[in-house]
Enzyme design. Structure first.
Site, PDB file in Angstrom:
ATOM      1  N   THR A 101      48.463  49.147  22.490  1.00  0.00           N
ATOM      2  CA  THR A 101      48.952  47.888  23.036  1.00  0.00           C
ATOM      3  C   THR A 101      48.775  46.830  21.958  1.00  0.00           C
ATOM      4  OG1 THR A 101      48.395  48.482  25.298  1.00  0.00           O
ATOM      5  CG2 THR A 101      48.694  46.145  24.832  1.00  0.00           C
ATOM      6  N   LYS A 176      54.402  46.162  28.474  1.00  0.00           N
ATOM      7  CA  LYS A 176      52.959  46.362  28.645  1.00  0.00           C
ATOM      8  C   LYS A 176      52.262  45.042  28.957  1.00  0.00           C
ATOM      9  CE  LYS A 176      49.021  48.448  28.807  1.00  0.00           C
ATOM     10  NZ  LYS A 176      48.395  49.218  27.730  1.00  0.00           N
TER      11      LYS A 176
END
Length: 292
Positions: A101, A176
């Protein structure tokens, strides 16, 4: 991409989630080369047949498909764009898939640098924590060229049960961020609900049985509350990494002139936990905020 005999796959980052993810690739019969800052973290994979290399450079020179699952955007930048990084030493026609991420802007920068060398890069962050990684049930959110996504999809399906193409480079990371924003406020609600039940003199496990399958149900409620109640605060996902994600999301929201009060509150609570030494605990340790 379906030939396990010819396709050598690389995996960089064998931490809490990366170790399980790389294990699924190895179990599918693909030759696997691995690199991690701490070789001991890759010991189990090496015992199962993976081959160790000493730098990302060697991974790039060996594997035609490389997955990365590291900690922070700075780590992503070093692995991809550093002197010993993947882009400088990768071969034309390779596919690099970053599952960390990270920031959407960095994903775009890496994509452009790679494109000049004929290398395809996908940003493919995941959700599902250590459980999803172990059971190959991750949600994988992918940004980049659709043709590249289609080419590596069979391998992505070894890692996740919900693999979705989201759009151009950076779209996976933006997705995300949406995921983390939803989780951030939900974690506050989950903890407050259980603490409320306890203060009301209820059996929190019985309460969980009632509310986890109703309108209040969520992944965090079903998977993390049982850990809270057992005082199990080992990381399925580190608080320090969640704080990193929330910081990125806040920065991106600010760029879009968007107010995100729920996200800001969640980050402030987790920041306080980190200051108390809980940065290496799992995100379920937010429960401790009300217990201290």
């Amino acid at each position: 991409m379906n030939s396990t005999e010819k396709t050598i796959i690389g995996f960089i980052g064998t931490g809490v989630m990366g170790n399980s993810m790389a294990g699924h690739i190895l179990a599918a019969g693909y030759p696997l080369v691995v690199y991690s800052r701490t070789k001991e973290k890759a010991r189990e994979l090496l015992e199962k047949g993976a081959r160790w290399v000493d730098t990302p450079k060697q991974v790039a020179e060996t594997a035609s498909i490389v997955f990365t699952m590291v900690g922070y955007p700075t780590d992503v930048e070093e692995v991809f764009l550093g002197d010993n990084g993947l882009i400088r030493h990768g071969l034309s026609g390779s596919y690099f898939i970053d599952m960390t991420t990270s920031s959407p802007s960095l994903a775009g920068k890496i994509y452009q640098e790679a494109k000049h060398k004929g290398i395809q890069v996908l940003d493919a962050p995941v959700s599902g924590g250590d459980i999803g990684a172990k059971e190959a049930r991750l949600s994988i959110m992918v940004g980049g060229e659709k043709e590249s996504f289609d080419a590596v999809l069979p391998i992505l399906k070894l890692l996740g049960s919900n693999v979705v193409y989201q759009g151009k480079s950076g779209a996976g990371q933006h997705t995300k961020m949406s995921n983390q924003i939803a989780i951030a406020s939900n974690m506050i609600g989950v903890c407050e609900a259980i603490i409320y039940a306890e203060k009301a003199g209820l059996d929190p496990e019985a309460v969980l049985k009632s509310i986890s399958t109703g309108a209040a149900g969520s992944w965090s409620l079903s998977n993390l509350v049982p850990r809270m109640l057992k005082a199990d605060f080992e990381p399925g996902f580190y608080i320090k990494h969640f704080i990193k994600d929330m910081k990125i999301a806040l920065e991106e929201a600010n760029r879009m002139d968007m107010d995100v009060p729920g996200l800001a509150l969640a980050k402030s609570l987790y920041d306080q936990l980190a200051e108390r030494g809980e940065e290496n605990s799992g995100t379920q340790a937010l429960y401790k905020y009300w217990k201290s």
